[in-house]
Write a protein that holds these residues in place. Structure first.
Motif, PDB file in Angstrom:
ATOM      1  N   GLN A  78       0.798  -1.139  -0.021  1.00 20.73           N
ATOM      2  CA  GLN A  78       0.047  -0.057   0.065  1.00 20.73           C
ATOM      3  C   GLN A  78       0.899   1.245  -0.004  1.00 20.73           C
ATOM      4  OE1 GLN A  78      -2.060   0.125   3.798  1.00 20.73           O
ATOM      5  NE2 GLN A  78      -0.528  -0.997   4.722  1.00 20.73           N
ATOM      6  N   VAL A  79       0.325   2.353  -0.091  1.00 20.37           N
ATOM      7  CA  VAL A  79       0.858   3.717   0.140  1.00 20.37           C
ATOM      8  C   VAL A  79       0.717   4.056   1.361  1.00 20.37           C
ATOM      9  CG1 VAL A  79       0.802   6.208  -0.519  1.00 20.37           C
ATOM     10  CG2 VAL A  79      -0.177   4.278  -2.296  1.00 20.37           C
ATOM     11  N   PRO A  80       1.984   4.323   2.172  1.00 18.16           N
ATOM     12  CA  PRO A  80       2.191   4.613   3.250  1.00 18.16           C
ATOM     13  C   PRO A  80       1.380   5.937   3.734  1.00 18.16           C
ATOM     14  CG  PRO A  80       4.412   5.116   2.115  1.00 18.16           C
ATOM     15  CD  PRO A  80       3.332   4.342   1.137  1.00 18.16           C
ATOM     16  N   ALA A  81       1.197   5.931   5.131  1.00 21.14           N
ATOM     17  CA  ALA A  81       0.274   6.975   5.409  1.00 21.14           C
ATOM     18  C   ALA A  81       1.202   8.341   5.692  1.00 21.14           C
ATOM     19  CB  ALA A  81      -0.441   6.652   6.641  1.00 21.14           C
ATOM     20  N   GLY A  82       2.509   8.193   5.922  1.00 17.90           N
ATOM     21  CA  GLY A  82       3.241   9.390   6.343  1.00 17.90           C
ATOM     22  C   GLY A  82       4.989   8.729   5.992  1.00 17.90           C
ATOM     23  N   PRO A  83       5.745   9.802   6.375  1.00 13.83           N
ATOM     24  CA  PRO A  83       7.225   9.482   5.851  1.00 13.83           C
ATOM     25  C   PRO A  83       7.614   8.224   6.631  1.00 13.83           C
ATOM     26  CG  PRO A  83       7.067  11.714   6.856  1.00 13.83           C
ATOM     27  CD  PRO A  83       5.615  11.010   7.122  1.00 13.83           C
ATOM     28  N   VAL A  84       8.499   7.486   5.861  1.00 10.17           N
ATOM     29  CA  VAL A  84       9.013   6.048   6.294  1.00 10.17           C
ATOM     30  C   VAL A  84      10.609   6.398   6.617  1.00 10.17           C
ATOM     31  CG1 VAL A  84       9.490   4.024   5.441  1.00 10.17           C
ATOM     32  CG2 VAL A  84       7.463   4.896   4.577  1.00 10.17           C
ATOM     33  N   PRO A  85      10.825   5.795   7.746  1.00 17.95           N
ATOM     34  CA  PRO A  85      12.363   5.588   8.094  1.00 17.95           C
ATOM     35  C   PRO A  85      13.431   5.373   6.959  1.00 17.95           C
ATOM     36  CG  PRO A  85      11.114   4.804   9.868  1.00 17.95           C
ATOM     37  CD  PRO A  85      10.087   5.051   9.014  1.00 17.95           C
ATOM     38  N   VAL A  86      14.323   6.024   6.826  1.00 19.48           N
ATOM     39  CA  VAL A  86      15.301   5.632   5.647  1.00 19.48           C
ATOM     40  C   VAL A  86      16.518   4.857   6.557  1.00 19.48           C
ATOM     41  CG1 VAL A  86      17.124   6.511   4.277  1.00 19.48           C
ATOM     42  CG2 VAL A  86      15.035   7.798   4.379  1.00 19.48           C
ATOM     43  N   PRO A  87      16.696   3.639   5.981  1.00 19.06           N
ATOM     44  CA  PRO A  87      17.762   2.720   6.409  1.00 19.06           C
ATOM     45  C   PRO A  87      19.134   3.349   6.584  1.00 19.06           C
ATOM     46  CG  PRO A  87      16.248   1.548   4.963  1.00 19.06           C
ATOM     47  CD  PRO A  87      15.944   2.998   4.929  1.00 19.06           C
ATOM     48  N   PRO A  88      19.803   3.468   7.574  1.00 13.81           N
ATOM     49  CA  PRO A  88      21.053   4.023   7.361  1.00 13.81           C
ATOM     50  C   PRO A  88      21.940   3.970   6.183  1.00 13.81           C
ATOM     51  CG  PRO A  88      20.828   3.578   9.697  1.00 13.81           C
ATOM     52  CD  PRO A  88      19.621   2.774   8.764  1.00 13.81           C
ATOM     53  N   SER A  89      22.091   2.551   5.920  1.00 16.84           N
ATOM     54  CA  SER A  89      22.862   2.458   4.710  1.00 16.84           C
ATOM     55  C   SER A  89      22.369   2.880   3.218  1.00 16.84           C
ATOM     56  CB  SER A  89      23.154   0.740   4.686  1.00 16.84           C
ATOM     57  OG  SER A  89      21.916   0.088   4.404  1.00 16.84           O
ATOM     58  N   LEU A  90      21.166   3.221   3.293  1.00 14.55           N
ATOM     59  CA  LEU A  90      20.575   3.759   2.047  1.00 14.55           C
ATOM     60  C   LEU A  90      20.760   5.236   1.959  1.00 14.55           C
ATOM     61  CD1 LEU A  90      18.808   2.651  -0.408  1.00 14.55           C
ATOM     62  CD2 LEU A  90      16.790   3.194   0.867  1.00 14.55           C
ATOM     63  N   ARG A  91      21.006   5.926   2.902  1.00 17.01           N
ATOM     64  CA  ARG A  91      21.113   7.253   3.030  1.00 17.01           C
ATOM     65  C   ARG A  91      22.207   7.866   1.943  1.00 17.01           C
ATOM     66  NH1 ARG A  91      20.326   8.363   9.568  1.00 17.01           N
ATOM     67  NH2 ARG A  91      18.286   7.356   9.653  1.00 17.01           N
ATOM     68  N   PRO A  92      23.405   7.381   2.031  1.00 15.39           N
ATOM     69  CA  PRO A  92      24.126   7.680   1.019  1.00 15.39           C
ATOM     70  C   PRO A  92      23.665   7.737  -0.610  1.00 15.39           C
ATOM     71  CG  PRO A  92      25.431   6.481   2.399  1.00 15.39           C
ATOM     72  CD  PRO A  92      24.127   6.302   2.830  1.00 15.39           C
ATOM     73  N   VAL A  93      22.973   6.782  -0.785  1.00 15.74           N
ATOM     74  CA  VAL A  93      22.286   6.286  -2.094  1.00 15.74           C
ATOM     75  C   VAL A  93      21.386   7.466  -2.169  1.00 15.74           C
ATOM     76  CG1 VAL A  93      21.032   4.718  -3.463  1.00 15.74           C
ATOM     77  CG2 VAL A  93      22.751   4.044  -1.866  1.00 15.74           C
ATOM     78  N   LEU A  94      20.519   7.761  -1.403  1.00 13.60           N
ATOM     79  CA  LEU A  94      19.193   8.554  -1.636  1.00 13.60           C
ATOM     80  C   LEU A  94      20.001  10.079  -1.675  1.00 13.60           C
ATOM     81  CD1 LEU A  94      16.507   7.456   0.960  1.00 13.60           C
ATOM     82  CD2 LEU A  94      17.012   6.923  -1.414  1.00 13.60           C
ATOM     83  N   ALA A  95      20.929  10.391  -1.041  1.00 15.95           N
ATOM     84  CA  ALA A  95      21.962  11.698  -0.999  1.00 15.95           C
ATOM     85  C   ALA A  95      22.214  11.863  -2.503  1.00 15.95           C
ATOM     86  CB  ALA A  95      22.831  11.870  -0.193  1.00 15.95           C
ATOM     87  N   ARG A  96      22.959  10.824  -3.060  1.00 13.13           N
ATOM     88  CA  ARG A  96      23.431  11.012  -4.491  1.00 13.13           C
ATOM     89  C   ARG A  96      22.353  11.095  -5.657  1.00 13.13           C
ATOM     90  NH1 ARG A  96      26.290   6.033  -8.009  1.00 13.13           N
ATOM     91  NH2 ARG A  96      26.679   7.293  -9.800  1.00 13.13           N
ATOM     92  N   TRP A  97      21.298  10.412  -5.392  1.00 13.04           N
ATOM     93  CA  TRP A  97      20.335  10.664  -6.576  1.00 13.04           C
ATOM     94  C   TRP A  97      19.337  11.452  -6.279  1.00 13.04           C
ATOM     95  CZ3 TRP A  97      21.539   8.465 -10.834  1.00 13.04           C
ATOM     96  CH2 TRP A  97      22.473   7.570 -11.115  1.00 13.04           C
TER      97      TRP A  97
END
Length: 254
Positions: A7-26
């Motif tokens: 489903q579509v989540p109701a609000g913000p979702v915690p970002v896994p720490p190891s994913l944060r550099p990937v999200l920051a890059r893109w």
């Protein structure tokens, strides 16, 4: 068949720490925050984040370690299918001990379960039927290196599959989508299909493996009564035997 809880989540979702550099890059500045809006969470723990950064609009899918999601398999299948149909262009993949990720360029259109289309099933449902027929007609079986046959799936079943050892004869071999539920087709403003997503199970199988799941998904998303409309738009008569078999096979491990 059991009702999905993706489903579509109701609000913000915690970002896994190891994913944060990937999200920051893109995703550019701010995309490495502890929590981000997500566009989808699925039944086995995966999350999809929408980002807009230097590369434009992209999606980042995350699969925690130990889940059944195979994002590397999805990347291989997406790259193969892209020669024939609009599917997400893979930009990056990776994995560590915490999980794996897949970054792909966004496609035009909205999911068929976007509120716009949930309110207009008379447009969305026949479009979904035509879209699945287009998918099955476009992808070449002989060139497909991926398998989604009954023996392949029974070998990977996670439930009791003892009653499924004798499948009905194959109606028509096609390259199946592998998860032809309504959310995985995108529709443009005119209601026509603009692309397909979530291809981790793509492979050769009987077309009823897709049709059985696609039709029951209509009940989950639009309510009862739309399955005949879908099948008519696809161009096939109902097949209760194959439909029941492939829904039962889906339940023991898609």
């Amino acid at each position: 068949m059991s009702v999905p809880i993706s489903q579509v989540p109701a609000g913000p979702v915690p970002v896994p720490p190891s994913l944060r550099p990937v999200l920051a890059r893109w995703g550019g500045p701010g995309a490495d925050l502890p929590a981000l809006p997500a566009v989808w969470v699925n039944a086995v723990g995966g999350t999809t984040f929408a980002l807009r950064g230097p590369a434009g609009a992209v999606f980042c899918k995350w699969a925690p370690a130990g889940t059944a999601l195979d994002l590397a398999a999805e990347a291989r299948r997406s790259r193969w299918a892209a020669a024939w149909l609009p599917v997400p262009r893979v930009l990056a993949t990776g994995a560590d001990e915490h999980g794996s990720w897949l970054v792909s360029r966004a496609l035009p259109g909205r999911s068929a379960v976007d509120p716009r289309w949930l309110a207009r099933p008379q447009v969305a449902v026949p479009s979904l039927g035509r879209a699945l027929r287009r998918w099955h007609d476009a992808l070449p079986v002989r060139e497909c290196p991926f398998d989604w046959s009954v023996p392949h799936r029974l070998a990977r079943a996670v439930g009791d599959a003892s009653a499924l050892r004798t499948p009905p004869p194959v109606d028509r071999l096609v390259v199946c989508h592998g998860d032809a539920c309504s959310p995985n087709t995108l529709l443009g403003e005119d209601g026509a299909a603009t692309g397909w997503v979530d291809l981790s199970a793509l492979g050769v199988g009987d077309r009823w493996a897709d049709l059985a799941v696609a039709t029951v998904s209509l009940d989950w998303n639009y309510g009862p009564g739309w399955q005949p409309v879908f099948l008519d738009a696809y161009g096939v008569a109902a097949d209760p035997v194959r439909t029941a078999y492939y829904r039962a096979l889906w339940d023991v491990g898609p």
